[in-house]
Design an enzyme around this catalytic site. Structure first.
Site, PDB file in Angstrom:
ATOM      1  NE  ARG A 145      -3.980   0.437   1.917  1.00 57.09           N
ATOM      2  CZ  ARG A 145      -5.213   0.558   2.440  1.00 57.09           C
ATOM      3  NH1 ARG A 145      -5.429   1.358   3.467  1.00 57.09           N
ATOM      4  NH2 ARG A 145      -6.218  -0.133   1.952  1.00 57.09           N
ATOM      5  CG  HIS A 167      -8.556  -0.377  -2.877  1.00 58.80           C
ATOM      6  ND1 HIS A 167      -7.772  -1.428  -2.457  1.00 58.80           N
ATOM      7  CD2 HIS A 167      -9.220   0.075  -1.763  1.00 58.80           C
ATOM      8  CE1 HIS A 167      -7.947  -1.603  -1.158  1.00 58.80           C
ATOM      9  NE2 HIS A 167      -8.812  -0.709  -0.717  1.00 58.80           N
ATOM     10  CD  GLN A 219     -13.053  -2.110  -0.644  1.00 58.99           C
ATOM     11  OE1 GLN A 219     -12.252  -1.969   0.261  1.00 58.99           O
ATOM     12  NE2 GLN A 219     -14.271  -2.579  -0.446  1.00 58.99           N
ATOM     13  CG  ASP A 248     -13.561   5.992  -1.426  1.00 57.72           C
ATOM     14  OD1 ASP A 248     -13.472   5.764  -0.196  1.00 57.72           O
ATOM     15  OD2 ASP A 248     -12.566   5.978  -2.188  1.00 57.72           O
ATOM     16  CB  CYS A 278     -14.370   0.797  -0.041  1.00 64.67           C
ATOM     17  SG  CYS A 278     -13.707   2.462  -0.076  1.00 64.67           S
ATOM     18  NE  ARG A 288     -10.778  -5.559   0.923  1.00 65.45           N
ATOM     19  CZ  ARG A 288     -10.060  -4.498   1.327  1.00 65.45           C
ATOM     20  NH1 ARG A 288     -10.672  -3.482   1.907  1.00 65.45           N
ATOM     21  NH2 ARG A 288      -8.758  -4.438   1.116  1.00 65.45           N
TER      22      ARG A 288
HETATM   23  N1   CP Z   1     -11.417  -0.267   2.471  1.00 61.65           N
HETATM   24  C1   CP Z   1     -10.140  -0.312   2.903  1.00 61.65           C
HETATM   25  O1   CP Z   1      -9.205  -0.598   2.172  1.00 61.65           O
HETATM   26  O2   CP Z   1     -10.006  -0.025   4.216  1.00 61.65           O
HETATM   27  P1   CP Z   1      -8.644   0.203   5.018  1.00 61.65           P
HETATM   28  O3   CP Z   1      -8.064   1.503   4.532  1.00 61.65           O
HETATM   29  O4   CP Z   1      -9.043   0.241   6.447  1.00 61.65           O
HETATM   30  O5   CP Z   1      -7.714  -0.928   4.710  1.00 61.65           O
HETATM   31  N1  NVA Z   2     -10.032   6.506  -1.607  1.00 63.87           N
HETATM   32  C1  NVA Z   2      -9.703   6.021  -0.306  1.00 63.87           C
HETATM   33  C2  NVA Z   2      -9.872   4.554  -0.210  1.00 63.87           C
HETATM   34  C3  NVA Z   2      -9.652   3.989   1.156  1.00 63.87           C
HETATM   35  C4  NVA Z   2      -9.781   2.509   1.220  1.00 63.87           C
HETATM   36  C5  NVA Z   2      -8.282   6.426   0.052  1.00 63.87           C
HETATM   37  O1  NVA Z   2      -7.418   6.449  -0.824  1.00 63.87           O
HETATM   38  O2  NVA Z   2      -8.043   6.734   1.205  1.00 63.87           O
END
Ligand code: CP
Ligand code: NVA
Length: 310
Positions: free
Chosen positions: A101, A128, A131, A226, A267, A295
Site C-alpha cells: 500500500r 484498489h 476492494q 468513498d 468501501c 475482504r
Molecule cells: N477499504 C479499505 O481498504 O479499508 P482500510 O483503509 O481500512 O484498509
Molecule cells: N479513496 C480512499 C480509499 C480507502 C480505502 C483512500 O485512498 O483513502
C-alpha cells in the site's frame, strides 16, 4: 512471467469471475483451504494507514496455513536508503507473495518490475483491485448476478476506488454513472477514461461522467461512495473539499431516486455527514459491513490465484 495485480484490469473478466467463484467456495468451506498456502509467507508493505486491508490479509493468510509479515515503510521509506528496484529484488528472495500500500503508482509499478514473486496492490493513487473484486463478490451475493446492472458512484472522481470501479464495470459490460464535481482535481484522469473506453468497446458497457447527482441516481441498482478525504489529503483541505463535494452527498433523497431494491456501498472508512448521511449508511439498504466481511474471503482467493493454486 510472474503475474502481478496492480489494477483490476490486470485480470480478465473471466479471471475475475473465477476468483469470485473460488471466494464463494472458500467462504462456504474454509476448513478445506486451511493448508492451501502452508509454509508460505506474505510480506505486507504499508506506507499509508489501513484497518480492513491489513487485518483481513493477515488473518486470511493465517487461515490458509501461511504466515504474514507486516512491514511499515513509513519507518524505512521506499527508495530512500536504497532504490526501489534493489528492495524489490531482495524481499522477493524471501517470500512467496508481496502486497503493498503506497502513495504513488510509480512506486508500485517500479516495485513490480523487479519483484520475482506476485505483487498485490493494496491501494495506491491509481487503483484498489482487492476492494473491487471483493465488492463484486458482495454484489453477486446480494443481486444474484453480475450483469445487467447499473452502478452510480458519487463524490470523488479523481480517486483510486472510483478508477477500479470504472474499469470493473467496463469489463463486465455494466452501466455506470460517476457523479463528481468538474475540474481535473475531482474528475477521472484521461488515462483512465481512455482505458475504460477501450474495455467498454469489447463489453458494451456504458460508463459516463456526469455532474448531476440526481441524474446519476436514476434507475440505479448500486449506489456507491468513498471518502472525500482519502489517505494523505491534508487536513487543511477538509472544509473546502466538503463544500465542493456536498452536492454529491448520498442522502435518503438520492436513495429514493434509485431502484427500490438498490443497495448502498462504501468501501470504508466512512464519515457520517460527509460522503453519505448517517440514515443512509446505517439504513436498511446499506451493505457496507458485508463488503468489509468479504475482504477476507475474496483476498484468500486472490492469493490462491496468484500462487497458481487453482
Ligand atoms: N477499504 C479499505 O481498504 O479499508 P482500510 O483503509 O481500512 O484498509
Ligand atoms: N479513496 C480512499 C480509499 C480507502 C480505502 C483512500 O485512498 O483513502
Amino acid at each position: 512471467m510472474v503475474r502481478h495485480l496492480l489494477k483490476i484490469s490486470d485480470l480478465s473478466k473471466e479471471e475475475c469471475e473465477k476468483i469470485i467463484y473460488k471466494a464463494i467456495e472458500i467462504k462456504n468451506n474454509p476448513e478445506k483451504f486451511k493448508a492451501a498456502l502452508k509454509g508460505e509467507t506474505l510480506l505486507m508493505l504499508f506506507e499509508k494507514p489501513s484497518l480492513r486491508t491489513r487485518i483481513s490479509f493477515e488473518t486470511g493468510m493465517q487461515q490458509l496455513g501461511g504466515h504474514a509479515i507486516f512491514y511499515s515503510i513509513v519507518d524505512s521509506p521506499l527508495g530512500k536508503k536504497e532504490n526501489i528496484h534493489d528492495t524489490a529484488k531482495v524481499v522477493s528472495l524471501y517470500v512467496n507473495l508481496i502486497a503493498a500500500r503506497v502513495y504513488k503508482r510509480e512506486d508500485m509499478q517500479n516495485f513490480a518490475k523487479d519483484s520475482s514473486v506476485p505483487l498485490i496492490n493494496m491501494l495506491d493513487d491509481f487503483a484498489h483491485p482487492c476492494q473491487i473484486l471483493c465488492d463484486f463478490l458482495t454484489i453477486k451475493e446480494k443481486k444474484g448476478r453480475l450483469d445487467n446492472l447499473k452502478m452510480s458512484f458519487f463524490g470523488d472522481g479523481y480517486n483510486n476506488v472510483t478508477y477500479d470501479l470504472m474499469r470493473m464495470c467496463a469489463m463486465f459490460g455494466l452501466r455506470m454513472d460517476v457523479a463528481c464535481p468538474s475540474g481535473t482535481d475531482y474528475s477521472p484522469e484521461q488515462e483512465v477514461l481512455d482505458e475504460v473506453a477501450e474495455l467498454s468497446k469489447i463489453s458494451g458497457a456504458v460508463v459516463r461522467v456526469v455532474h448531476n447527482a440526481k441524474e446519476a441516481a436514476k434507475d440505479s441498482d448500486i449506489i456507491y461512495t468513498d471518502s472525500w478525504m482519502s489517505y494523505g489529503i491534508p487536513k487543511e483541505q477538509e472544509e473546502e473539499r466538503k463544500s465542493i463535494f456536498m452536492p454529491y452527498q448520498v442522502t435518503e433523497d438520492i436513495m429514493k431516486l434509485a431502484k427500490s431494491g438498490a443497495i448502498f456501498m462504501n468501501c470504508l472508512p466512512a464519515m457520517r455527514g460527509a460522503e453519505q448521511t448517517a440514515e443512509v449508511i446505517d439504513g436498511p439498504q446499506s451493505i457496507v459491513f458485508d463488503q468489509a466481511r468479504n475482504r477476507l474471503h475474496g483476498q484468500k482467493a486472490i492469493m490462491l490465484f496468484l500462487r497458481e493454486k487453482f
